[in-house]
Design an enzyme around this catalytic site. Structure first.
Site, short mmCIF file in Angstrom:
data_model
loop_
_atom_site.label_atom_id
_atom_site.label_comp_id
_atom_site.label_asym_id
_atom_site.label_seq_id
_atom_site.Cartn_x
_atom_site.Cartn_y
_atom_site.Cartn_z
N TYR A 102 46.96 41.18 47.24
CA TYR A 102 45.60 41.44 46.89
C TYR A 102 44.71 40.42 46.61
O TYR A 102 45.29 39.44 46.29
CB TYR A 102 45.62 42.15 45.39
CG TYR A 102 44.26 42.54 44.95
CD1 TYR A 102 43.72 43.80 45.25
CD2 TYR A 102 43.68 41.73 44.16
CE1 TYR A 102 42.37 44.25 44.83
CE2 TYR A 102 42.27 41.88 43.83
CZ TYR A 102 41.72 43.36 44.01
OH TYR A 102 40.32 43.57 43.63
N GLU A 190 36.53 42.53 48.97
CA GLU A 190 37.91 42.78 48.52
C GLU A 190 38.73 42.87 49.79
O GLU A 190 38.46 43.52 50.51
CB GLU A 190 38.11 44.03 47.56
CG GLU A 190 39.43 44.37 47.36
CD GLU A 190 39.45 45.63 46.41
OE1 GLU A 190 39.41 45.54 45.18
OE2 GLU A 190 39.82 46.54 47.16
#
Ligand code: GDP
Ligand code: MN
Length: 377
Positions: A102, A190
């Site tokens: 992530y 992201e």
């Protein structure tokens, strides 16, 4: 403004971040065509909607031949997400994944700085990871004036135990993501997952971006990416009039001037047991036209059982607001009770104009909120 995954990927690619190759399709049979043209052993079909958690919702699937690709695309295109039909599917090269990471940059309001967030436990369970094992998520603030420094990218790589072989590539991705974040005025950039593939590449398999609406005026190219099909129609309508409207799930419509006052009004409605149906800021100096539009928008929500007007006249003149209310009332003939609190510039004139309008009047915000909550019941 949220952009689609395929749009975010194009932006990431422009900043030198390696992204798998994908093609957006609108009809299922195109999926089979793309499969054949590419000649890979498998492809991914990914629903393009402005929401996270698509994987869990069954919107990300692997196909191993053209027929299966077409079948999956058919399934995905038949999906309905939050009441909106799916219109687009991204057909993407399927990566063979070794590890999911992530990686994002967002704004840390409390620290008043951008923050880079990374985790070796990336992928679909990241919310769960954050809730149950927050120590697996690392954060590093970026000085907005200095920008992201090389040593910071290395620090992040080290703290998620990224194998050394990938540090150089990771550094490029981190710098790229920082540039994306900064130059597009994003509030979120992201990549989840950023993957290490079996054939030892570090690539982005997903991209999510939110661009600050207040900066849109200097990003004509990004503004074009807005997908009106995916927006609540009332929000699109509000933007046309320069109103800030956000639909919520409650039943008390709120029309307020000023974002802070609007938030306060919603809080007070909640304090007395009500649920706001929306956030709406008509802004400073709104004229009658804008007020009328705002009222039409509030009343277009069938959940609304009462409307609360909280106008603190400064630059905004209460008589103008009253005129707007009267105009809108002639057009939409509202059937729900309306509570109005007018104070400040030209409040007297405003109240006089509304005297015959059969509105419930209130002196203070507390009084107005109590009356609105009672009226909605
Ligand atoms: P999201 O659920 O909306 O965030 O959608 P993602 O694009 O992140 O996809 C969800 C999950 O699908 C990822 O975490 C991966 O596990 C998986 N996935 C996505 N692309 C690929 C791919 O090319 N190959 C494989 N094997 N899995 C993928
Ligand atoms: Mn994802």
């Amino acid at each position: 403004m949220k952009v689609h995954e395929y749009q975010a990927r194009n932006i990431l690619r422009k900043y030198g971040i390696p992204v798998s190759n994908g093609e957006v399709i609108f009809e299922a049979k195109e999926a089979a065509a793309v499969f054949k043209r590419w000649g890979h052993a498998s492809v991914m079909g990914k629903v393009q909607v402005l929401m996270g958690g698509r994987g869990k919702a069954g919107g990300v699937k692997l196909a191993k031949d053209p027929e299966e690709a077409e079948q999956l695309a058919t399934q995905i295109l038949a999906m309905e997400i939050k009441g909106l039909p799916v219109r687009k599917v991204l057909v993407d090269e399927a990566a063979v994944i070794d590890k999911e990471i992530y990686f994002s940059i967002t704004n840390d309001r409390a620290a008043r700085k951008p923050v880079m967030i990374a985790s070796a436990a990336g992928g679909m369970e990241i919310e769960e990871v954050a809730a149950k094992t927050p120590e697996k998520i690392v954060k590093l603030h970026i000085d907005p004036l200095l920008g992201l420094r090389d040593y910071q990218a290395r620090d992040i790589a080290a703290s998620i135990d990224l194998p050394r072989d990938y540090w150089k590539d990771f550094n490029k991705i981190a710098i790229g993501l920082w540039q994306v974040y900064k130059e597009t005025d994003a509030s979120l950039a992201e990549i989840n997952p950023l993957v290490i593939t079996k054939d030892k590449r570090l690539i982005a398999l997903d991209g999510k971006m939110i661009i600050d609406d207040n900066a849109m005026f200097r990003h004509a190219d990004l503004a074009e990416m807005r997908d009106l099909d995916e927006e609540v129609p009332a929000e699109t309508e509000a933007r046309k009039y320069g109103l800030t409207y956000i639909k919520l799930d409650g039943d008390i419509g709120c029309m307020v001037n000023g974002a802070g006052l609007a938030m306060t009004s919603m809080d007070i409605v909640k304090l007395f047991g009500g649920e706001p149906a929306n956030f709406l800021d008509i802004g400073g100096g709104a004229g009658a036209d804008k007020v009328a539009a705002a009222m039409r928008i509030i009343l277009s929500d069938p959940n609304v059982k009462a409307v609360l007007f909280n106008i603190f006249g400064g630059i905004t003149r209460c008589d103008e607001v009253a005129r707007g209310i009267l105009t809108a009332m002639k057009e939409v003939k509202p059937k729900v009770p309306m509570v109005v609190r007018l104070v400040g510039t030209n409040a007297e004139e405003g109240r006089k104009l509304l005297a015959d309008a059969k509105m419930i009047t209130a002196e203070t915000l507390v009084d107005a909120a109590k009356k609105a909550v009672a009226a909605a019941k």
